[in-house]
Motif scaffolding. Structure first.
Motif, PDB file in Angstrom:
ATOM      1  N   HIS A 156       0.743  -1.158   0.004  1.00 13.73           N
ATOM      2  CA  HIS A 156      -0.011  -0.057   0.087  1.00 13.73           C
ATOM      3  C   HIS A 156       0.834   1.375  -0.232  1.00 13.73           C
ATOM      4  N   PRO A 157       0.094   2.392  -0.495  1.00  8.76           N
ATOM      5  CA  PRO A 157       0.831   3.704  -0.171  1.00  8.76           C
ATOM      6  C   PRO A 157       1.300   3.772   1.148  1.00  8.76           C
ATOM      7  N   LEU A 158       2.442   4.661   1.593  1.00  6.20           N
ATOM      8  CA  LEU A 158       2.842   4.764   2.870  1.00  6.20           C
ATOM      9  C   LEU A 158       2.422   6.085   3.406  1.00  6.20           C
ATOM     10  N   PRO A 159       1.393   6.189   4.324  1.00  6.57           N
ATOM     11  CA  PRO A 159       0.794   7.318   4.720  1.00  6.57           C
ATOM     12  C   PRO A 159       1.846   8.143   5.492  1.00  6.57           C
ATOM     13  N   SER A 160       1.847   9.630   5.077  1.00 11.60           N
ATOM     14  CA  SER A 160       2.779  10.463   5.869  1.00 11.60           C
ATOM     15  C   SER A 160       2.871  10.659   7.216  1.00 11.60           C
ATOM     16  N   SER A 161       1.850  10.301   7.854  1.00 13.71           N
ATOM     17  CA  SER A 161       1.571  10.203   9.573  1.00 13.71           C
ATOM     18  C   SER A 161       2.087   9.117   9.996  1.00 13.71           C
ATOM     19  N   ALA A 162       2.100   7.956   9.294  1.00 16.60           N
ATOM     20  CA  ALA A 162       2.942   6.718   9.771  1.00 16.60           C
ATOM     21  C   ALA A 162       4.624   7.162   9.573  1.00 16.60           C
ATOM     22  N   LEU A 163       4.665   7.665   8.770  1.00 15.79           N
ATOM     23  CA  LEU A 163       6.113   7.932   8.298  1.00 15.79           C
ATOM     24  C   LEU A 163       6.826   8.998   9.451  1.00 15.79           C
ATOM     25  N   THR A 164       6.182   9.996   9.617  1.00 19.39           N
ATOM     26  CA  THR A 164       6.447  10.673  10.896  1.00 19.39           C
ATOM     27  C   THR A 164       6.631  10.066  12.294  1.00 19.39           C
ATOM     28  N   ALA A 165       5.572   8.850  12.467  1.00 22.94           N
ATOM     29  CA  ALA A 165       5.829   8.272  13.885  1.00 22.94           C
ATOM     30  C   ALA A 165       6.982   7.335  13.801  1.00 22.94           C
ATOM     31  N   THR A 166       7.038   6.762  12.558  1.00 24.17           N
ATOM     32  CA  THR A 166       8.290   5.943  12.379  1.00 24.17           C
ATOM     33  C   THR A 166       9.548   6.610  12.776  1.00 24.17           C
ATOM     34  N   LEU A 167       9.672   7.791  12.316  1.00 24.37           N
ATOM     35  CA  LEU A 167      10.950   8.731  12.437  1.00 24.37           C
ATOM     36  C   LEU A 167      11.179   8.835  14.028  1.00 24.37           C
ATOM     37  N   ARG A 168      10.002   9.052  14.619  1.00 26.21           N
ATOM     38  CA  ARG A 168       9.979   9.111  16.052  1.00 26.21           C
ATOM     39  C   ARG A 168      10.637   8.071  16.880  1.00 26.21           C
ATOM     40  N   LEU A 169      10.125   6.830  16.396  1.00 29.88           N
ATOM     41  CA  LEU A 169      10.322   5.659  16.781  1.00 29.88           C
ATOM     42  C   LEU A 169      11.969   5.351  16.562  1.00 29.88           C
ATOM     43  N   VAL A 170      12.579   5.571  15.594  1.00 29.36           N
ATOM     44  CA  VAL A 170      13.912   5.426  15.059  1.00 29.36           C
ATOM     45  C   VAL A 170      14.772   6.181  16.249  1.00 29.36           C
ATOM     46  N   LYS A 171      14.302   7.620  16.374  1.00 26.10           N
ATOM     47  CA  LYS A 171      15.016   8.445  17.234  1.00 26.10           C
ATOM     48  C   LYS A 171      15.073   7.929  18.575  1.00 26.10           C
ATOM     49  N   LEU A 172      14.121   7.359  19.139  1.00 21.35           N
ATOM     50  CA  LEU A 172      14.111   6.552  20.469  1.00 21.35           C
ATOM     51  C   LEU A 172      15.243   5.720  20.533  1.00 21.35           C
ATOM     52  N   MET A 173      15.600   5.134  19.469  1.00 15.08           N
ATOM     53  CA  MET A 173      16.882   4.213  19.652  1.00 15.08           C
ATOM     54  C   MET A 173      18.053   4.709  20.231  1.00 15.08           C
ATOM     55  N   GLU A 174      18.129   5.987  20.228  1.00 13.96           N
ATOM     56  CA  GLU A 174      19.268   6.681  20.700  1.00 13.96           C
ATOM     57  C   GLU A 174      19.322   6.626  22.220  1.00 13.96           C
ATOM     58  N   SER A 175      18.284   6.341  22.879  1.00 16.08           N
ATOM     59  CA  SER A 175      18.102   6.343  24.355  1.00 16.08           C
ATOM     60  C   SER A 175      17.486   5.001  24.793  1.00 16.08           C
ATOM     61  N   PRO A 176      18.173   4.185  25.431  1.00 14.25           N
ATOM     62  CA  PRO A 176      17.250   2.991  26.007  1.00 14.25           C
ATOM     63  C   PRO A 176      16.184   3.298  26.968  1.00 14.25           C
ATOM     64  N   THR A 177      16.506   4.303  27.895  1.00 13.76           N
ATOM     65  CA  THR A 177      15.653   4.604  28.529  1.00 13.76           C
ATOM     66  C   THR A 177      14.257   5.178  28.087  1.00 13.76           C
ATOM     67  N   ASP A 178      14.457   6.200  27.206  1.00 14.30           N
ATOM     68  CA  ASP A 178      13.337   6.940  26.335  1.00 14.30           C
ATOM     69  C   ASP A 178      12.717   5.680  25.527  1.00 14.30           C
TER      70      ASP A 178
END
Length: 310
Positions: free
Chosen positions: A149-171
């Protein structure tokens, strides 16, 4: 068009352009962060149920076992051959796997400068069921084991936030569950929501098929009969056969064979047994037939691959 306000048209076009630019910036940052996190294993393993994929070269068709999963594809292209069905997808698309599915997978576009990139999110059926219960009723289309399916931009933005969290195990421990839940919600709210809805709505049929595939996983060396499997799924033989092929893209016999070969490959990699012992463990009476099937599936004989793992 008659009656259309030119100001509204210009405003709408401007809004679309701004959204497109914002999405492009998110995609660029997400690609950069996925590559950076992938190169630091302590980061990309920080969130349970999330896997980053970075492949810097094309890969020939390889037999792979998928689980119920959501893929956010960011760059490159991949091909899945599922039974007689060929499924191609590339950057900017969303891929949903609805069931444990063995399939041939080929990476068709990837190199050192533009690697194949994707973020894989295991689907939590409990969270998915809760979200579906909270949302307006919607009737999904016919169930498929793999949907693109097409990738919704809202899911893309949330995925970016998820990957950013990888920088901090506590977060990541504190915030990742809510972000993963949001991604599922965003997909449910989009065109690709049908694929997730199918996992819930078709639960009765998939539960029967799931009982059978789970049994197969635990009985790799046991000969199978379609009549027995249909009884285990609590379906007639014809209904079971059709439902199984719709769900997995292959027949029960072929599915069982692919599971056996996957287990054989795991044992070959461990290098703890002889080839004869491995072939017997996964239910082959003939080591020669085992070697032929293994080479057909993975491109090399088990004995040759054992040397590669040594």
């Amino acid at each position: 068009m008659p009656g259309m306000n030119p100001r509204h048209t210009v405003h709408a076009e401007g809004a679309d352009l701004l959204e497109s630019c914002r999405t492009s910036r998110v995609e660029t940052e997400l690609r950069e962060r996925v590559i950076a996190a992938f190169d630091h294993p302590e980061e990309h393993t920080a969130i349970s149920g999330v896997t980053l994929h970075v492949t810097r070269e094309r890969v020939a068709p390889t037999l792979t076992l998928f689980h119920p999963t959501l893929y956010v594809v960011l760059q490159g292209a991949k091909r899945i051959i599922l039974g007689g069905r060929q499924i191609d997808y590339s950057g900017g698309q969303l891929v949903l796997m609805g069931l444990d599915v063995p399939a041939l997978v080929e990476i068709t576009e990837a190199d050192g400068k533009t690697p194949y990139l994707a973020v894989e999110l295991a689907v939590d059926h409990e969270v998915l069921g809760e979200l579906v219960a909270l949302m307006p009723p919607r009737q999904p289309s016919r169930p498929q084991s793999v949907g693109v399916h097409p990738l919704p931009s809202s899911a893309l933005t949330a995925t970016l936030r998820l990957v950013k969290l990888m920088e901090s195990p506590t977060d990541a421990r504190v915030l990742a569950p809510s972000v993963k839940r949001e991604i599922l919600y965003r997909v449910l709210s989009s065109e690709g929501g049908d694929g997730l809805l199918q996992m819930v709505r078709a639960q009765e049929a998939l539960t029967g098929i799931g009982r059978v595939t789970n049994w197969m996983h635990g009985h790799l060396s046991t000969p199978i009969a379609v009549e027995d499997l249909a009884a285990r799924a609590r379906m007639s033989v014809s209904t079971f056969y059709r439902a199984f092929k719709d769900a997995t893209g292959t027949t029960p016999v072929q599915y069982h064979k692919m599971l056996r070969l996957h287990e054989a490959r795991r044992l070959v990699a461990l290098r703890s047994r002889s080839m004869v012992s491995i072939s017997e463990t996964v239910g082959y009476a003939s080591p020669a037939q085992f070697s032929r099937d293994y080479k057909r599936a993975f491109g090399t004989a088990p004995a040759h691959e054992a040397r590669y793992f040594s």
